[in-house]
Scaffold this motif. Sequence first.
Motif, PDB file in Angstrom:
ATOM      1  N   ASP A   1       0.803  -1.220   0.000  1.00 12.84           N
ATOM      2  CA  ASP A   1       0.000   0.000   0.000  1.00 12.84           C
ATOM      3  C   ASP A   1       0.841   1.278   0.000  1.00 12.84           C
ATOM      4  O   ASP A   1       0.306   2.374   0.090  1.00 12.84           O
ATOM      5  CB  ASP A   1      -0.954   0.017   1.197  1.00 12.84           C
ATOM      6  CG  ASP A   1      -2.293   0.673   0.866  1.00 12.84           C
ATOM      7  OD1 ASP A   1      -2.753   0.527  -0.275  1.00 12.84           O
ATOM      8  OD2 ASP A   1      -2.873   1.323   1.735  1.00 12.84           O
ATOM      9  N   GLN A   2       2.165   1.166  -0.111  1.00 12.05           N
ATOM     10  CA  GLN A   2       3.024   2.352  -0.143  1.00 12.05           C
ATOM     11  C   GLN A   2       2.956   3.009  -1.517  1.00 12.05           C
ATOM     12  O   GLN A   2       2.984   2.334  -2.548  1.00 12.05           O
ATOM     13  CB  GLN A   2       4.468   1.966   0.162  1.00 12.05           C
ATOM     14  CG  GLN A   2       5.448   3.145   0.115  1.00 12.05           C
ATOM     15  CD  GLN A   2       6.862   2.738   0.474  1.00 12.05           C
ATOM     16  OE1 GLN A   2       7.079   1.785   1.233  1.00 12.05           O
ATOM     17  NE2 GLN A   2       7.841   3.448  -0.058  1.00 12.05           N
ATOM     18  N   ARG A   3       2.880   4.327  -1.539  1.00 16.37           N
ATOM     19  CA  ARG A   3       2.852   5.030  -2.825  1.00 16.37           C
ATOM     20  C   ARG A   3       4.211   4.936  -3.494  1.00 16.37           C
ATOM     21  O   ARG A   3       5.243   5.209  -2.886  1.00 16.37           O
ATOM     22  CB  ARG A   3       2.473   6.503  -2.634  1.00 16.37           C
ATOM     23  CG  ARG A   3       2.198   7.199  -3.965  1.00 16.37           C
ATOM     24  CD  ARG A   3       1.604   8.575  -3.772  1.00 16.37           C
ATOM     25  NE  ARG A   3       2.615   9.562  -3.449  1.00 16.37           N
ATOM     26  CZ  ARG A   3       2.385  10.878  -3.311  1.00 16.37           C
ATOM     27  NH1 ARG A   3       1.145  11.333  -3.445  1.00 16.37           N
ATOM     28  NH2 ARG A   3       3.344  11.699  -3.006  1.00 16.37           N
ATOM     29  N   ILE A   4       4.210   4.545  -4.775  1.00 17.31           N
ATOM     30  CA  ILE A   4       5.466   4.372  -5.509  1.00 17.31           C
ATOM     31  C   ILE A   4       5.561   5.303  -6.721  1.00 17.31           C
ATOM     32  O   ILE A   4       6.634   5.475  -7.301  1.00 17.31           O
ATOM     33  CB  ILE A   4       5.631   2.920  -5.971  1.00 17.31           C
ATOM     34  CG1 ILE A   4       4.438   2.482  -6.830  1.00 17.31           C
ATOM     35  CG2 ILE A   4       5.788   1.985  -4.765  1.00 17.31           C
ATOM     36  CD1 ILE A   4       4.573   1.095  -7.441  1.00 17.31           C
ATOM     37  N   GLY A   5       4.437   5.890  -7.119  1.00 21.13           N
ATOM     38  CA  GLY A   5       4.464   6.785  -8.261  1.00 21.13           C
ATOM     39  C   GLY A   5       3.097   7.386  -8.517  1.00 21.13           C
ATOM     40  O   GLY A   5       2.156   7.207  -7.726  1.00 21.13           O
ATOM     41  N   LEU A   6       2.989   8.094  -9.651  1.00 20.32           N
ATOM     42  CA  LEU A   6       1.719   8.714 -10.042  1.00 20.32           C
ATOM     43  C   LEU A   6       1.344   8.232 -11.435  1.00 20.32           C
ATOM     44  O   LEU A   6       2.204   8.102 -12.315  1.00 20.32           O
ATOM     45  CB  LEU A   6       1.846  10.241 -10.029  1.00 20.32           C
ATOM     46  CG  LEU A   6       2.244  10.889  -8.695  1.00 20.32           C
ATOM     47  CD1 LEU A   6       2.407  12.394  -8.878  1.00 20.32           C
ATOM     48  CD2 LEU A   6       1.209  10.589  -7.617  1.00 20.32           C
ATOM     49  N   SER A   7       0.072   7.957 -11.626  1.00 23.68           N
ATOM     50  CA  SER A   7      -0.387   7.476 -12.929  1.00 23.68           C
ATOM     51  C   SER A   7      -0.216   8.553 -13.989  1.00 23.68           C
ATOM     52  O   SER A   7      -0.117   9.741 -13.689  1.00 23.68           O
ATOM     53  CB  SER A   7      -1.866   7.070 -12.836  1.00 23.68           C
ATOM     54  OG  SER A   7      -2.660   8.225 -12.583  1.00 23.68           O
ATOM     55  N   GLY A   8      -0.197   8.101 -15.255  1.00 24.07           N
ATOM     56  CA  GLY A   8      -0.015   9.072 -16.327  1.00 24.07           C
ATOM     57  C   GLY A   8      -0.464   8.548 -17.673  1.00 24.07           C
ATOM     58  O   GLY A   8      -1.361   7.696 -17.764  1.00 24.07           O
ATOM     59  N   ASN A   9       0.214   9.042 -18.711  1.00 20.96           N
ATOM     60  CA  ASN A   9      -0.182   8.734 -20.079  1.00 20.96           C
ATOM     61  C   ASN A   9       1.056   8.619 -20.961  1.00 20.96           C
ATOM     62  O   ASN A   9       1.028   8.965 -22.134  1.00 20.96           O
ATOM     63  CB  ASN A   9      -1.124   9.835 -20.586  1.00 20.96           C
ATOM     64  CG  ASN A   9      -1.838   9.469 -21.875  1.00 20.96           C
ATOM     65  OD1 ASN A   9      -2.088   8.308 -22.155  1.00 20.96           O
ATOM     66  ND2 ASN A   9      -2.157  10.485 -22.681  1.00 20.96           N
ATOM     67  N   THR A  10       2.150   8.135 -20.369  1.00 25.12           N
ATOM     68  CA  THR A  10       3.412   8.032 -21.099  1.00 25.12           C
ATOM     69  C   THR A  10       3.497   6.720 -21.867  1.00 25.12           C
ATOM     70  O   THR A  10       2.846   5.737 -21.524  1.00 25.12           O
ATOM     71  CB  THR A  10       4.609   8.137 -20.131  1.00 25.12           C
ATOM     72  OG1 THR A  10       4.532   7.080 -19.157  1.00 25.12           O
ATOM     73  CG2 THR A  10       4.612   9.473 -19.405  1.00 25.12           C
TER      74      THR A  10
END
Length: 206
Positions: free
Chosen positions: A162-171
């Motif tokens: 459940d640790q945040r590892i990144g942010l979603s995107g559109n790459t």
Amino acid sequence: MSKSAATHRVRQSAFRTRSTVVAAGLGALMVFGAGHAAFAAGTTDVSTALSAPAQLVSEQAAAAKKAAGWTNPVENYVVSATYGKGGSMWARKHSGQDFAVPTGTPVKAVHKGVVVKAGPNGAGDGPAYGNAIVIKHANNTYSQYAHLSKVQVRVGQTVSTDQRIGLSGNTGNSSGPHLHFEIRTTPNYGSAINPVTFLAKAGVKI
């Protein structure tokens, strides 16, 4: 024995009984630190005082279960492209499960592990994945997170469930903001298995 003496003895006996009950109650509360604190604050409801330690134990157990278990990689999503789907978007069939979410949605590790890949160019798996992360879990299981707008972990870092590892995107090769998620048997492209089936066996419903 006179009537007054007998009455006096009955009253003494009743007093001793009440004292014993109160002492026993306080003794139990002394064992449960939270209950004793409640009495010190003027609480006289023993059941309420004794429930505090039980609630604390329950919360700790829930936290421990979550830390040891698996979870979804994002929240408030719409399921889009599924595992094994064919089409012109992919060189082969779709190798993961897509979660449609706005760019910038927090992406979480689905299970504790160690980051083995992180960065652009699919973290080594090719430009189609955009910015990506791969985490190694126990029993030679790996999770992959792709098309990220931001990578927030580094190779070699240990992460928790459940640790945040990144942010979603559109790459990368993406038709809109979403998270591409895979479960693999190796850290590399081509070893993906059905992530929905895998997580279902781990108790996580997509």
